[in-house]
Scaffold this active site. Structure first.
Site, PDB file in Angstrom:
ATOM      1  N   HIS A 250      18.356  -1.051 -22.069  1.00  0.00           N
ATOM      2  CA  HIS A 250      17.600  -0.801 -23.286  1.00  0.00           C
ATOM      3  C   HIS A 250      18.016   0.595 -23.752  1.00  0.00           C
ATOM      4  O   HIS A 250      18.426   1.430 -22.925  1.00  0.00           O
ATOM      5  CB  HIS A 250      16.089  -0.826 -23.013  1.00  0.00           C
ATOM      6  CG  HIS A 250      15.584  -2.183 -22.633  1.00  0.00           C
ATOM      7  ND1 HIS A 250      15.005  -2.447 -21.424  1.00  0.00           N
ATOM      8  CD2 HIS A 250      15.597  -3.351 -23.310  1.00  0.00           C
ATOM      9  CE1 HIS A 250      14.658  -3.725 -21.369  1.00  0.00           C
ATOM     10  NE2 HIS A 250      15.014  -4.294 -22.503  1.00  0.00           N
TER      11      HIS A 250
ATOM     12  N   ASP B 130      16.237   2.988 -21.724  1.00  0.00           N
ATOM     13  CA  ASP B 130      16.662   3.075 -20.310  1.00  0.00           C
ATOM     14  C   ASP B 130      17.797   4.089 -20.247  1.00  0.00           C
ATOM     15  O   ASP B 130      17.893   4.890 -19.317  1.00  0.00           O
ATOM     16  CB  ASP B 130      17.260   1.747 -19.801  1.00  0.00           C
ATOM     17  CG  ASP B 130      16.255   0.622 -19.650  1.00  0.00           C
ATOM     18  OD1 ASP B 130      15.119   0.892 -19.230  1.00  0.00           O
ATOM     19  OD2 ASP B 130      16.620  -0.545 -19.945  1.00  0.00           O
TER      20      ASP B 130
ATOM     21  N   GLU C 131      18.766 -17.054 -22.423  1.00  0.00           N
ATOM     22  CA  GLU C 131      17.974 -16.862 -21.203  1.00  0.00           C
ATOM     23  C   GLU C 131      17.383 -18.208 -20.791  1.00  0.00           C
ATOM     24  O   GLU C 131      16.690 -18.868 -21.586  1.00  0.00           O
ATOM     25  CB  GLU C 131      16.866 -15.834 -21.437  1.00  0.00           C
ATOM     26  CG  GLU C 131      15.966 -15.703 -20.207  1.00  0.00           C
ATOM     27  CD  GLU C 131      15.180 -14.414 -20.164  1.00  0.00           C
ATOM     28  OE1 GLU C 131      15.737 -13.359 -20.541  1.00  0.00           O
ATOM     29  OE2 GLU C 131      14.019 -14.464 -19.741  1.00  0.00           O
TER      30      GLU C 131
ATOM     31  N   HIS D 216      13.700 -18.683 -21.454  1.00  0.00           N
ATOM     32  CA  HIS D 216      13.344 -18.771 -22.878  1.00  0.00           C
ATOM     33  C   HIS D 216      13.602 -20.187 -23.390  1.00  0.00           C
ATOM     34  O   HIS D 216      12.827 -20.710 -24.200  1.00  0.00           O
ATOM     35  CB  HIS D 216      14.135 -17.763 -23.704  1.00  0.00           C
ATOM     36  CG  HIS D 216      13.848 -16.323 -23.356  1.00  0.00           C
ATOM     37  ND1 HIS D 216      14.475 -15.274 -23.962  1.00  0.00           N
ATOM     38  CD2 HIS D 216      12.991 -15.780 -22.453  1.00  0.00           C
ATOM     39  CE1 HIS D 216      14.027 -14.131 -23.465  1.00  0.00           C
ATOM     40  NE2 HIS D 216      13.127 -14.409 -22.537  1.00  0.00           N
TER      41      HIS D 216
ATOM     42  N   ASP E 250       5.497 -16.203 -19.262  1.00  0.00           N
ATOM     43  CA  ASP E 250       6.881 -15.843 -18.990  1.00  0.00           C
ATOM     44  C   ASP E 250       7.015 -15.370 -17.539  1.00  0.00           C
ATOM     45  O   ASP E 250       6.321 -14.444 -17.123  1.00  0.00           O
ATOM     46  CB  ASP E 250       7.231 -14.718 -19.973  1.00  0.00           C
ATOM     47  CG  ASP E 250       8.683 -14.350 -19.950  1.00  0.00           C
ATOM     48  OD1 ASP E 250       9.469 -15.049 -19.300  1.00  0.00           O
ATOM     49  OD2 ASP E 250       9.024 -13.345 -20.594  1.00  0.00           O
TER      50      ASP E 250
ATOM     51  N   ASP F 143      10.260 -15.151 -15.377  1.00  0.00           N
ATOM     52  CA  ASP F 143      11.477 -14.476 -14.884  1.00  0.00           C
ATOM     53  C   ASP F 143      11.686 -14.685 -13.387  1.00  0.00           C
ATOM     54  O   ASP F 143      11.927 -13.731 -12.631  1.00  0.00           O
ATOM     55  CB  ASP F 143      11.427 -12.965 -15.188  1.00  0.00           C
ATOM     56  CG  ASP F 143      11.453 -12.663 -16.675  1.00  0.00           C
ATOM     57  OD1 ASP F 143      11.887 -13.532 -17.464  1.00  0.00           O
ATOM     58  OD2 ASP F 143      11.027 -11.558 -17.065  1.00  0.00           O
TER      59      ASP F 143
ATOM     60  N   ASP G 172      18.229 -11.928 -15.443  1.00  0.00           N
ATOM     61  CA  ASP G 172      17.002 -11.303 -15.960  1.00  0.00           C
ATOM     62  C   ASP G 172      15.849 -11.845 -15.111  1.00  0.00           C
ATOM     63  O   ASP G 172      15.145 -12.760 -15.508  1.00  0.00           O
ATOM     64  CB  ASP G 172      16.817 -11.633 -17.454  1.00  0.00           C
ATOM     65  CG  ASP G 172      15.799 -10.709 -18.116  1.00  0.00           C
ATOM     66  OD1 ASP G 172      15.199  -9.893 -17.394  1.00  0.00           O
ATOM     67  OD2 ASP G 172      15.606 -10.814 -19.337  1.00  0.00           O
TER      68      ASP G 172
HETATM   69  C1  3MF Z   1      11.896 -10.839 -22.380  1.00  0.00           C
HETATM   70  C2  3MF Z   1      13.291 -10.554 -22.039  1.00  0.00           C
HETATM   71  C3  3MF Z   1      13.718  -9.112 -22.174  1.00  0.00           C
HETATM   72  C4  3MF Z   1      15.146  -8.942 -22.654  1.00  0.00           C
HETATM   73  C5  3MF Z   1      15.610  -7.531 -22.578  1.00  0.00           C
HETATM   74  C6  3MF Z   1      17.011  -7.301 -23.054  1.00  0.00           C
HETATM   75  C7  3MF Z   1      12.631  -7.466 -20.860  1.00  0.00           C
HETATM   76  O1  3MF Z   1      11.522 -12.131 -22.119  1.00  0.00           O
HETATM   77  O2  3MF Z   1      13.986 -11.431 -21.612  1.00  0.00           O
HETATM   78  O3  3MF Z   1      13.559  -8.502 -20.912  1.00  0.00           O
HETATM   79  O4  3MF Z   1      16.021  -9.726 -21.926  1.00  0.00           O
HETATM   80  O5  3MF Z   1      14.761  -6.762 -23.327  1.00  0.00           O
HETATM   81  O6  3MF Z   1      17.265  -7.854 -24.265  1.00  0.00           O
HETATM   82 MG    MG Z   2      16.059 -11.572 -21.158  1.00  0.00          MG
HETATM   83 MG    MG Z   3      12.788 -13.064 -20.849  1.00  0.00          MG
END
Ligand code: 3MF
Ligand code: MG
Ligand code: MG
Length: 344
Positions: A48, A51, A209, A212, A247, A249, A282
């Site tokens: 980011h 970051d 992703e 997603h 969500d 991950d 991710d």
């Molecule tokens: C949220 C995400 C994000 C993005 C990240 C980079 C925090 O669901 O997936 O993770 O991947 O911001 O684009």
């Molecule tokens: Mg992501």
């Molecule tokens: Mg995500």
């Protein structure tokens, strides 16, 4: 040996806080994370903007560039490349109602400032990609924003980025919801349409992703395939997700192993990585994970990905062809299940 190169963002190693509870692990200094990423076999780091340059609002444009140059030196020390920079708009008080599609012109201007700074940082880090996860670009209240206007604002913002830098590539990471109710650009199909509407479609693509896609009720491998068919899959965020819930991950493959296999398979079959693309993760450790296991979910995701790569290598295309000719999908499906279960 994997044929792929892997990447990861520092946020993948986090303190365990969620919407309902505080941190459960100590924060780890970012350089320590880089060191560990290199040890685990990652080739690149995703950033980011804040970051890369913490407290970015406090600095001038030149100071931001200078700080990015310092970061580049740290990355070089560990043999790591930078893959992309993503403006973290959703954390800032200026973007409570979105950034590029905020109803406030001042906030939209701020969002562009962050996007331009992200491009500057990318240039200093030696990468050519800005990722847009459009976190708050949608609505909390459906009547608060016209979806027609909002979509056009996104296209306009991307055009400005493309004009600002002639080399930069803009990679949209679609997500259908969370933290907003309705996203404006929720799937790869949306990304491809937005790309086509910009002034330079070849420089606008997507980051798929897995979670997603699942949240949108879609198959991640098909979303990857769709973007690859258009020549616009710029990176991936592999992870996993237990259905249409909050969500998650999760580590790659731990919920939907067959779907994970098909993601690996579609990437392999279509030359992902041939133009320098990284397999990005991710993933987040569970809240219950102890400090000493802060990187286990990354190790596990890599192990699972590589094991599925081996399975994909052994995939019997002659048998598949025969099954397809005979329309014997029962046999084909059982073959895949046996392959995944290790039953020969
Ligand atoms: C949220 C995400 C994000 C993005 C990240 C980079 C925090 O669901 O997936 O993770 O991947 O911001 O684009
Ligand atoms: Mg992501
Ligand atoms: Mg995500």
């Amino acid at each position: 040996m994997s044929e792929f190169k892997f990447s990861v963002g520092p946020w993948n190693v986090h303190t365990g806080a969620d919407s309902y509870g505080p941190a459960t692990r100590e924060d780890i200094p970012v350089e320590e994370k880089f060191k560990k990423f290199a040890e685990l076999g990652f080739s690149a780091v995703q950033f980011h903007d804040d970051d890369a340059v913490p407290n970015i609002n406090d600095y001038t444009e030149e100071e931001i560039r200078e700080k990015a140059r310092e970061l580049k030196k740290t990355l070089d020390k560990y043999g790591l490349k930078a893959e992309f920079v993503a403006p973290r708009l959703w954390m800032d008080p200026h973007t409570q109602d979105g950034g590029f599609m905020s109803t406030s012109a001042k906030d939209r201007e701020y969002a562009m400032w962050r996007a331009y700074r992200s491009i500057d940082i990318a240039n200093e880090l030696g990468c050519d990609m800005v990722v847009l996860w459009l976190a708050r670009e949608g609505t909390l209240c459906a009547e608060s924003k016209s979806p027609v206007w909002a979509t056009r604002m996104l296209i306009e913002a991307i055009n400005k980025m493309l004009e600002y830098d002639s080399k930069i590539r803009i990679c949209i990471e679609p997500k259908p919801n969370e933290p907003i109710d309705r996203s404006i650009c929720g799937t790869m199909g949306h990304v491809m349409a937005v790309s086509a509407a910009t002034i330079d479609p070849a420089r606008v693509g997507g980051n798929l992703e897995s979670a997603h896609a699942i949240l949108a009720g879609l198959d991640p491998a098909h979303e990857i395939g769709f973007a690859m068919a258009m020549g616009k899959l710029m990176t991936v965020h592999l992870n996993d997700q237990n259905g249409i819930r909050y969500d998650q991950d999760k580590s790659f493959g731990v919920e939907n192993l067959r779907a994970a296999f098909n993601q690996v398979k579609v990437l392999k079959e279509n030359g992902y990585g041939d133009h320098g693309e990284y397999v990005g993760l991710d993933v987040k450790a569970m809240r219950t994970t102890r400090d000493e296991d802060s990187y286990k979910h990354l190790e596990n995701s890599l192990k699972i990905f590589k094991a599925l790569e081996e399975k994909a290598d052994r995939f019997d295309y002659d048998f598949q062809k025969k099954c397809v000719e005979n329309r014997d999908f029962e046999a084909l499906e059982m073959y895949v299940m046996n392959l995944l279960m290790g039953i020969e």
